[in-house]
Design an enzyme around this catalytic site. Structure first.
Site, mmCIF file in Angstrom:
data_model
loop_
_atom_site.group_PDB
_atom_site.id
_atom_site.type_symbol
_atom_site.label_atom_id
_atom_site.label_comp_id
_atom_site.label_asym_id
_atom_site.label_seq_id
_atom_site.Cartn_x
_atom_site.Cartn_y
_atom_site.Cartn_z
ATOM 1 N N ASN A 104 45.786 -5.109 9.963
ATOM 2 C CA ASN A 104 44.657 -4.157 10.111
ATOM 3 C C ASN A 104 44.638 -2.994 9.126
ATOM 4 O O ASN A 104 45.457 -2.078 9.228
ATOM 5 C CB ASN A 104 44.669 -3.526 11.505
ATOM 6 C CG ASN A 104 44.476 -4.558 12.564
ATOM 7 O OD1 ASN A 104 43.437 -5.195 12.632
ATOM 8 N ND2 ASN A 104 45.498 -4.757 13.379
ATOM 9 N N ALA B 125 47.537 -11.104 8.989
ATOM 10 C CA ALA B 125 48.464 -11.282 10.113
ATOM 11 C C ALA B 125 47.924 -12.318 11.092
ATOM 12 O O ALA B 125 48.683 -12.839 11.914
ATOM 13 C CB ALA B 125 48.672 -9.942 10.813
ATOM 14 N N TYR C 249 39.615 -18.175 11.530
ATOM 15 C CA TYR C 249 40.042 -17.224 10.487
ATOM 16 C C TYR C 249 41.512 -17.395 10.079
ATOM 17 O O TYR C 249 41.849 -17.446 8.893
ATOM 18 C CB TYR C 249 39.797 -15.814 11.030
ATOM 19 C CG TYR C 249 40.145 -14.690 10.110
ATOM 20 C CD1 TYR C 249 39.427 -14.457 8.944
ATOM 21 C CD2 TYR C 249 41.186 -13.814 10.425
ATOM 22 C CE1 TYR C 249 39.745 -13.399 8.114
ATOM 23 C CE2 TYR C 249 41.508 -12.747 9.605
ATOM 24 C CZ TYR C 249 40.785 -12.540 8.445
ATOM 25 O OH TYR C 249 41.107 -11.489 7.629
ATOM 26 N N GLN D 172 46.437 -3.402 24.734
ATOM 27 C CA GLN D 172 46.771 -4.208 23.561
ATOM 28 C C GLN D 172 47.232 -3.293 22.419
ATOM 29 O O GLN D 172 46.729 -2.187 22.260
ATOM 30 C CB GLN D 172 45.605 -5.132 23.144
ATOM 31 C CG GLN D 172 44.331 -4.503 22.666
ATOM 32 C CD GLN D 172 43.339 -4.183 23.782
ATOM 33 O OE1 GLN D 172 43.717 -3.795 24.876
ATOM 34 N NE2 GLN D 172 42.052 -4.315 23.499
ATOM 35 N N LYS E 38 32.417 5.533 18.286
ATOM 36 C CA LYS E 38 32.017 5.706 19.689
ATOM 37 C C LYS E 38 32.236 7.138 20.162
ATOM 38 O O LYS E 38 31.446 7.681 20.922
ATOM 39 C CB LYS E 38 32.781 4.717 20.580
ATOM 40 C CG LYS E 38 32.285 3.279 20.434
ATOM 41 C CD LYS E 38 33.045 2.332 21.356
ATOM 42 C CE LYS E 38 32.597 0.887 21.157
ATOM 43 N NZ LYS E 38 33.266 -0.034 22.089
#
Ligand code: NAD
Length: 345
Positions: free
Chosen positions: A190, A131, A161, A232, A212
């Site tokens: 993704n 994407a 990229y 985002q 995390k």
């Protein structure tokens, strides 16, 4: 022929399937997918030494080769009926924003792999685009309009990229137009799931945020640092949808040399991803936002109108479900590493 033709419908079980980049996340999962379908001749390669591969699939010929070298690509592709190239120097935003030269140099892998596939007489060649090939000026708002295939042009891809992906797509188009080799081009959005990178700087948002949360719980420091303002948005595709989609796109006669989205259309804000990971982990953490960290485009989603029309299918694993499996897998990796065992990272 059905819209959902797969390798098992058109290949003999002993036809040679070749996969580049199989020490990594998606190609390793693809090797396992074909092995599970009963294919007996699968040859895969990665530049990493075997002990660093995320998955080494028993019964699959696994070679350590640097595929930016043309001779190595020839060796890998010899006798192949189908070639899948997923080898690339890449990672999450932290990697692709900082190492644009490395990303661009993946062009060597793609040009050598497609030429080697062609010289080997392969019937089909698959290329994993991204994407990130889309025009970035269409992705400045978190309430993004989902990207449809024609949005790649006029071209203004992600620096490094994204441009490498776009030009490699063009190689696929021209190898079919001029030389008649059937090529398939999927623009992945993704991909996440078990057996992916979860630490070390190349990991993507779902894995990084799960890690995390796990770290915070383990250390008792109930804080989480989020890259950007967390507003985002992205869509995330579970790995099993990805391998299935690759198979169908590769074997669709209607999609030869035609770039197509392969992604989920479930849009998730990063702050909501954190909330889901907290819920799975059974904790609530104090959030800090690193506004100087790489954050990529403001919003990105996959418009799946074309894939639904062409294949009568789209990636459908609900994000919450896939994230839970991914979280549990990362937790096991984390605990194994603490216990001194070897892990994927
Ligand atoms: P990954 O980093 O886990 O796997 C890529 C593999 O390629 C690595 O194991 C790496 O060692 C190998 N490689 C790099 N350079 C090589 C070389 N010169 N010779 C041989 N092997 C080499 O990445 P992934 O997530 O599995 O991605 C696979 C493909 O899908 C890539 O082309 C990537 O650009 C594309 N893609 C992935 C995503 C995603 O979300 N994971 C999104 C869009 C596109």
């Amino acid at each position: 022929m059905s819209k959902q033709t797969k390798a098992k419908d058109v290949l003999n079980k002993d036809d040679l399937i070749v996969i580049g980049g199989a020490g990594g996340f998606i190609a390793g999962s693809l090797a396992r997918y074909f092995k599970n379908q009963g294919f007996t001749r699968i040859r895969v390669a990665d530049k990493k030494p075997l002990y660093e591969w995320y998955q080494v699939v028993p019964g699959v010929e696994s070679l350590c080769l640097d595929l930016s070298d043309e001779e190595n690509c020839r060796t890998l592709c010899e006798g192949a009926k189908e070639v899948y190239n997923l080898a690339a120097d890449m990672g999450g935003m932290g990697f692709i924003e900082r190492f644009r030269v490395e990303c661009l140099r993946s062009i060597l892998i793609n040009t050598h792999m497609i030429e080697s596939a062609y010289r080997a007489g392969a019937e089909r060649f698959f290329f994993s685009s991204s994407a990130c090939a889309y025009n970035v000026t269409l992705q400045t708002d978190p309430n993004v309009r989902a990207l449809k295939e024609s949005d790649a042009y006029p071209a203004m891809s992600e620096r490094g990229y994204g441009w490498e992906k776009l030009i490699s797509e063009m190689f696929c188009e021209e190898y079919y137009a001029e030389r008649g080799m059937k090529t398939a081009i999927a623009r992945f959005h993704n991909v996440y799931g078990p057996n992916g990178t979860w630490d070390g700087g190349r990991e993507k948002a779902p894995a990084a945020l799960c890690r995390k949360v796990i770290e915070a719980k383990d250390c008792g420091k109930m804080e989480i640092d989020i890259w950007g303002d967390g507003l985002q948005t992205r869509s995330f595709m579970y790995i099993d949808d990805c391998t299935q989609g690759i198979d169908m796109i590769m074997h669709s006669e209607e999609l030869i040399a035609t770039a197509i989205n392969l992604g989920s259309s479930e849009l998730i804000a990063i702050n909501d991803l954190v909330a889901m990971a907290e819920e799975i982990g059974g904790v609530k953490l104090e959030r800090t936002h690193d506004l100087d960290a790489p954050r990529g485009v403001a919003g990105r989603n996959s418009d799946n109108t074309f894939i639904k029309k062409m294949l009568g299918w789209e990636p459908g694993t609900p994000f919450r479900e896939g994230l839970e499996k991914t979280y549990k897998w990362i937790e096991t990796q984390y605990n194994d590493r603490k216990a001194g065992k070897r892990t994927v990272s």
